[in-house]
Write an enzyme that holds these catalytic residues in place. Structure first.
Site, mmCIF file in Angstrom:
data_model
loop_
_atom_site.group_PDB
_atom_site.id
_atom_site.type_symbol
_atom_site.label_atom_id
_atom_site.label_comp_id
_atom_site.label_asym_id
_atom_site.label_seq_id
_atom_site.Cartn_x
_atom_site.Cartn_y
_atom_site.Cartn_z
ATOM 1 C CG ASP A 26 -2.210 0.776 0.965
ATOM 2 O OD1 ASP A 26 -3.267 0.141 0.819
ATOM 3 O OD2 ASP A 26 -2.144 2.022 0.883
ATOM 4 C CG LEU A 144 -14.650 -10.739 -1.876
ATOM 5 C CD1 LEU A 144 -13.335 -10.164 -1.357
ATOM 6 C CD2 LEU A 144 -14.791 -12.195 -1.494
ATOM 7 C CD GLU A 146 -18.066 -2.555 2.080
ATOM 8 O OE1 GLU A 146 -18.488 -2.028 3.109
ATOM 9 O OE2 GLU A 146 -17.661 -1.918 1.091
ATOM 10 C CE LYS A 242 -34.502 -9.710 4.830
ATOM 11 N NZ LYS A 242 -33.120 -10.193 4.709
ATOM 12 N N GLY A 248 -27.261 0.920 -1.911
ATOM 13 C CA GLY A 248 -26.105 1.809 -1.898
ATOM 14 C C GLY A 248 -24.830 1.032 -1.669
ATOM 15 C CB CYS A 251 -20.009 -2.487 -5.092
ATOM 16 S SG CYS A 251 -18.602 -2.815 -4.024
ATOM 17 N NE ARG A 319 -16.162 2.809 0.838
ATOM 18 C CZ ARG A 319 -15.377 1.858 0.349
ATOM 19 N NH1 ARG A 319 -14.572 2.130 -0.662
ATOM 20 N NH2 ARG A 319 -15.388 0.636 0.844
HETATM 21 C C1 UGA Z 1 -22.037 -6.052 -3.577
HETATM 22 C C2 UGA Z 1 -22.312 -7.438 -4.152
HETATM 23 O O1 UGA Z 1 -23.368 -8.068 -3.421
HETATM 24 C C3 UGA Z 1 -21.056 -8.319 -4.077
HETATM 25 O O2 UGA Z 1 -21.299 -9.577 -4.697
HETATM 26 C C4 UGA Z 1 -19.909 -7.596 -4.814
HETATM 27 O O3 UGA Z 1 -18.705 -8.337 -4.754
HETATM 28 C C5 UGA Z 1 -19.686 -6.245 -4.153
HETATM 29 O O4 UGA Z 1 -20.895 -5.472 -4.250
HETATM 30 C C6 UGA Z 1 -18.567 -5.569 -4.909
HETATM 31 O O5 UGA Z 1 -18.760 -5.244 -6.078
HETATM 32 O O6 UGA Z 1 -17.461 -5.493 -4.375
HETATM 33 P P1 UGA Z 1 -21.904 -5.005 -1.096
HETATM 34 O O7 UGA Z 1 -21.639 -3.682 -1.745
HETATM 35 O O8 UGA Z 1 -21.084 -5.424 0.071
HETATM 36 O O9 UGA Z 1 -21.762 -6.202 -2.175
HETATM 37 O O10 UGA Z 1 -23.405 -4.937 -0.625
HETATM 38 P P2 UGA Z 1 -24.719 -5.828 -0.822
HETATM 39 O O11 UGA Z 1 -24.842 -6.814 0.266
HETATM 40 O O12 UGA Z 1 -24.828 -6.317 -2.210
HETATM 41 O O13 UGA Z 1 -25.835 -4.700 -0.590
HETATM 42 C C7 UGA Z 1 -25.953 -3.598 -1.502
HETATM 43 C C8 UGA Z 1 -27.108 -2.708 -1.116
HETATM 44 O O14 UGA Z 1 -28.342 -3.371 -1.342
HETATM 45 C C9 UGA Z 1 -27.115 -2.278 0.345
HETATM 46 O O15 UGA Z 1 -27.466 -0.914 0.435
HETATM 47 C C10 UGA Z 1 -28.171 -3.173 0.971
HETATM 48 O O16 UGA Z 1 -28.767 -2.642 2.122
HETATM 49 C C11 UGA Z 1 -29.163 -3.289 -0.180
HETATM 50 N N1 UGA Z 1 -30.036 -4.491 -0.103
HETATM 51 C C12 UGA Z 1 -29.502 -5.737 -0.219
HETATM 52 C C13 UGA Z 1 -31.393 -4.322 0.068
HETATM 53 O O17 UGA Z 1 -31.908 -3.170 0.155
HETATM 54 N N2 UGA Z 1 -32.191 -5.435 0.112
HETATM 55 C C14 UGA Z 1 -31.695 -6.686 0.005
HETATM 56 O O18 UGA Z 1 -32.507 -7.667 0.040
HETATM 57 C C15 UGA Z 1 -30.320 -6.846 -0.167
#
Ligand code: UGA
Length: 427
Positions: A26, A144, A146, A242, A248, A251, A319
């Protein structure tokens, strides 16, 4: 491993746990010394433990200076940020800068692997930048989430590797041989597109669910029953159904904008995806309107208690958090915000951040749940009611049990579900 953010650090620590020798690089000297001492800043279950074990086993080290670190590597993973740049495209400056920095010192045959989410065509561009035929460029996107990054790495649904040098792609796939997962070997462009196609599909699914939730409210149906009925269909699946305050995080918003831009670059108007992005903004506005309704229509001067600031539960990442997006509109409309999040402290503009959930209820005209932390379900809602000035709870994650809220003397409204009004007691 160049870059020790979520992706680089998780990938480095997990590859070390699979038996590989990993050097994480890094530019941030202070971060490198913290990590060398086993101190992990991000909230990611299991990660600090893997870092400790990797260091103790002599398989994981942290250094400053990519040029020296890559001199004897068999593979170099680029895990540097690709944020949203001007106009919505991915900003590739970090990827290009690292490539230029290390290109001439990479050992012959070393695979240069992109983990960062990069637009289709980037492998080709990196290959040109390196300007060497003895260094194959391989795309190996990460999936992945978070909050569950370590578990996702060690129990993946699939590994994707892509290169115009298929032997190099297969070799990178073998680095994961310990894991029980299908390996998709593809050309570079297809591998790069998999990542965007998957994240954007998830965003489409969520915007769709939020739209159906809105229809539920207008038609008197219940989204929790509708999605239960949909989710049993194996073609649809039960996850990512859900509704909430909008999607948000670091990603989905940047990847949806970037894919729209990529599509534009080849004269394709990706209206389905732009609609999903627009719908996400509309969802935020509907949530704000719901909160305004709960305080009698005017936000100016209203005291709102906010539960949850992180973009989802299980992380301290703010973020592109939908919670913050909602809060900034509430603040702009004159509301007085008191917020609590179990993983967030420090100052945030436009609100007072407190370190106890009950403090947000004090004199609040309404309490709003914006992140789905399980601990909010287990609050003493009768005690919350005692502290509140008003009686409205707006649960944008459909997290709470409406009966508990009503029994506490409060009114509950979620998203896409029937309201549960406070019982009027006549004495
Ligand atoms: C997302 C993808 O799920 C990963 O597979 C990917 O690797 C990652 O981006 C990336 O590109 O690095 P992440 O950003 O950690 O992962 O978050 P998610 O769990 O996908 O949630 C994204 C958003 O959707 C959040 O704001 C969450 O609250 C919302 N969400 C998720 C809902 O409103 N309802 C749901 O049922 C699921």
């Amino acid at each position: 491993m160049v870059g020790t953010g979520y992706v680089g650090l998780t990938t480095g620590a997990c590859l070390a746990s699979l038996g590989h020798y990993v050097t994480c690089v890094d530019v941030d000297r202070a971060k490198v010394s913290r990590l060398s001492a086993g101190r992990v800043d991000i909230l990611e279950p299991g990660l600090a433990d893997l870092v400790d074990r990797g260091i103790a086993a002599g398989r994981l080290q942290f250094v400053v200076g990519a040029r020296d670190a890559v001199r004897h590597a068999q593979a170099v993973f680029l895990c540097v940020p690709t944020p949203m740049g001007a106009g919505g495209s991915a900003d590739l400056r970090a990827v290009e800068a690292v490539t230029a920095e290390i290109g001439d010192v990479l050992p012959r045959g070393c695979a240069l692997v992109t983990k960062s989410t990069v637009p289709v065509g980037t492998s080709k561009r990196i290959q040109e930048l390196v300007g060497r035929t003895d260094v194959p460029v391989v795309s190996n996107p990460e999936f992945l989430r978070e909050g569950t990054a370590v578990a996702d790495f060690l129990g993946p649904d699939r590994i994707v590797v892509g290169s115009d040098d298929l032997a190099a792609a297969r070799w990178v796939g073998e680095l994961y041989a310990e894991l029980d997962a299908p390996v998709v070997v593809a050309d570079a462009a297809s591998a790069e597109l998999v990542k965007y196609a998957a994240n954007c599909y998830l965003a489409l699914k969520l915007s769709y669910v939020n739209s159906i939730a809105e229809l539920c409210e207008r038609l008197g149906a219940d989204i929790s029953l509708v999605t239960e009925g949909m989710g049993y269909d194996r073609r649809i699946g039960r996850t990512f159904l859900k509704p909430g305050p909008g999607w948000g995080g670091s990603c989905l918003p940047k990847d949806t904008s970037a894919l729209v831009k990529v599509a534009e670059s080849v004269n394709y108007d990706f209206t389905m995806l732009t609609s999903a992005i627009d719908e996400n903004l509309a969802q935020r506005d509907r949530i704000v309107a719901k909160i305004a309704g709960a305080v009698g229509g005017t936000l100016a001067g209203a005291r709102i208690g906010v539960l949850g600031l992180a973009f989802k539960a299980g992380t301290n990442d703010l973020r592109d958090s939908p919670a913050l997006a909602v809060c900034s509109v509430l603040c702009a409309l004159g509301a007085d915000l008191i917020a609590y999040d179990p993983a967030v402290d420090g100052e945030i503009a436009g609100m007072t951040v407190v370190d106890d959930a009950y403090q947000v209820a004090k004199d609040a005209d309404a309490v709003v749940v914006l992140t789905e932390w399980a601990e909010f379900k287990h609050l003493d809602w009768a005690a919350m009611a005692e502290l509140m000035e008003g009686i409205d709870v707006v649960d944008t994650r459909n997290l709470l049990d409406p009966r508990v809220i009503v029994d506490a003397g409060l009114s509950w409204q979620g998203v896409g579900r029937p309201r549960a009004a406070a019982r009027i007691t006549v004495s």
